[in-house]
Design a protein around this motif. Structure first.
Motif, PDB file in Angstrom:
ATOM      1  N   LEU A 191     -12.177  36.793  21.587  1.00 43.10           N
ATOM      2  CA  LEU A 191     -13.571  37.109  21.920  1.00 43.10           C
ATOM      3  C   LEU A 191     -13.910  36.662  23.341  1.00 43.10           C
ATOM      4  O   LEU A 191     -14.626  37.362  24.064  1.00 43.10           O
ATOM      5  CB  LEU A 191     -14.523  36.447  20.920  1.00 43.10           C
ATOM      6  N   GLY A 192     -13.408  35.501  23.753  1.00 42.18           N
ATOM      7  CA  GLY A 192     -13.656  35.008  25.106  1.00 42.18           C
ATOM      8  C   GLY A 192     -13.055  35.922  26.157  1.00 42.18           C
ATOM      9  O   GLY A 192     -13.700  36.217  27.177  1.00 42.18           O
ATOM     10  N   GLU A 193     -11.833  36.369  25.929  1.00 37.54           N
ATOM     11  CA  GLU A 193     -11.181  37.272  26.882  1.00 37.54           C
ATOM     12  C   GLU A 193     -11.916  38.602  26.990  1.00 37.54           C
ATOM     13  O   GLU A 193     -11.924  39.232  28.046  1.00 37.54           O
ATOM     14  CB  GLU A 193      -9.730  37.505  26.469  1.00 37.54           C
ATOM     15  N   ALA A 194     -12.552  39.021  25.903  1.00 39.20           N
ATOM     16  CA  ALA A 194     -13.289  40.280  25.906  1.00 39.20           C
ATOM     17  C   ALA A 194     -14.723  40.100  26.406  1.00 39.20           C
ATOM     18  O   ALA A 194     -15.476  41.072  26.477  1.00 39.20           O
ATOM     19  CB  ALA A 194     -13.298  40.867  24.492  1.00 39.20           C
ATOM     20  N   GLY A 195     -15.101  38.855  26.739  1.00 37.77           N
ATOM     21  CA  GLY A 195     -16.450  38.589  27.214  1.00 37.77           C
ATOM     22  C   GLY A 195     -17.508  38.726  26.132  1.00 37.77           C
ATOM     23  O   GLY A 195     -18.655  39.064  26.412  1.00 37.77           O
ATOM     24  N   ARG A 196     -17.143  38.456  24.903  1.00 35.54           N
ATOM     25  CA  ARG A 196     -18.052  38.646  23.766  1.00 35.54           C
ATOM     26  C   ARG A 196     -18.669  37.343  23.277  1.00 35.54           C
ATOM     27  O   ARG A 196     -19.312  37.330  22.243  1.00 35.54           O
ATOM     28  CB  ARG A 196     -17.306  39.313  22.610  1.00 35.54           C
ATOM     29  N   ILE A 197     -18.474  36.225  23.998  1.00 36.97           N
ATOM     30  CA  ILE A 197     -19.067  34.952  23.600  1.00 36.97           C
ATOM     31  C   ILE A 197     -20.222  34.650  24.547  1.00 36.97           C
ATOM     32  O   ILE A 197     -20.042  34.590  25.762  1.00 36.97           O
ATOM     33  CB  ILE A 197     -18.032  33.808  23.630  1.00 36.97           C
ATOM     34  N   ASP A 198     -21.403  34.471  23.986  1.00 35.53           N
ATOM     35  CA  ASP A 198     -22.596  34.156  24.765  1.00 35.53           C
ATOM     36  C   ASP A 198     -22.824  32.651  24.680  1.00 35.53           C
ATOM     37  O   ASP A 198     -23.295  32.133  23.659  1.00 35.53           O
ATOM     38  CB  ASP A 198     -23.793  34.917  24.197  1.00 35.53           C
ATOM     39  N   LEU A 199     -22.463  31.926  25.742  1.00 37.16           N
ATOM     40  CA  LEU A 199     -22.560  30.467  25.730  1.00 37.16           C
ATOM     41  C   LEU A 199     -24.002  29.966  25.691  1.00 37.16           C
ATOM     42  O   LEU A 199     -24.237  28.800  25.384  1.00 37.16           O
ATOM     43  CB  LEU A 199     -21.819  29.886  26.926  1.00 37.16           C
ATOM     44  N   GLU A 200     -24.981  30.824  25.960  1.00 43.59           N
ATOM     45  CA  GLU A 200     -26.374  30.408  25.856  1.00 43.59           C
ATOM     46  C   GLU A 200     -26.822  30.321  24.400  1.00 43.59           C
ATOM     47  O   GLU A 200     -27.846  29.739  24.094  1.00 43.59           O
ATOM     48  CB  GLU A 200     -27.266  31.361  26.634  1.00 43.59           C
TER      49      GLU A 200
END
Length: 120
Positions: free
Chosen positions: A95-104
């Motif tokens: 998910l991180g590699e795909a930019g699908r994690i919203d750290l906010e």
């Protein structure tokens, strides 16, 4: 027609999880082990997680995993082997590699305990 186990555990998730599962233990007297398929046990665990079903009410035969005791033993074996932590890490990496994690939107949960007898 697809079975309940196949609907609970899609091929895509099974393909990610299967390589993480430990090999079955060898039989003491040799021979081919008669084991319930791992996929059926994982599907039963998914069923339990989705429905909050207690072990005693698990429809094990319908899911093809033998008995609730068999599922519990397999779950315990996999938990001790760290399978679920490895799966979580792999999925989070993907998910991180795909930019699908919203750290906010991340939330952190923690707890602390009193140091008994003045320990550190």
């Amino acid at each position: 027609m697809t079975s309940l186990a196949d609907r609970l555990l899609p091929d895509q998730l099974w393909q990610r999880l299967q390589p993480l599962l430990p090999a079955p233990p060898p039989r003491p007297r040799g021979g081919v082990p008669r084991r319930v398929p791992a996929r059926a046990c994982v599907a039963a665990l998914v069923f339990m997680a989705r429905t909050s079903t207690p072990w005693s009410l698990l429809p094990a035969k319908e899911l093809g995993c033998g008995s609730a005791t068999t599922c519990w033993r397999r779950f315990d074996e996999w938990a001790k082997a760290g399978v679920f932590e490895q799966l979580q890490a792999a999925l989070l990496d993907e998910l991180g590699e795909a930019g699908r994690i919203d750290l906010e939107r991340v939330s952190v949960d923690s707890f602390s305990l009193r140091a008994v007898k003045g320990g550190t």
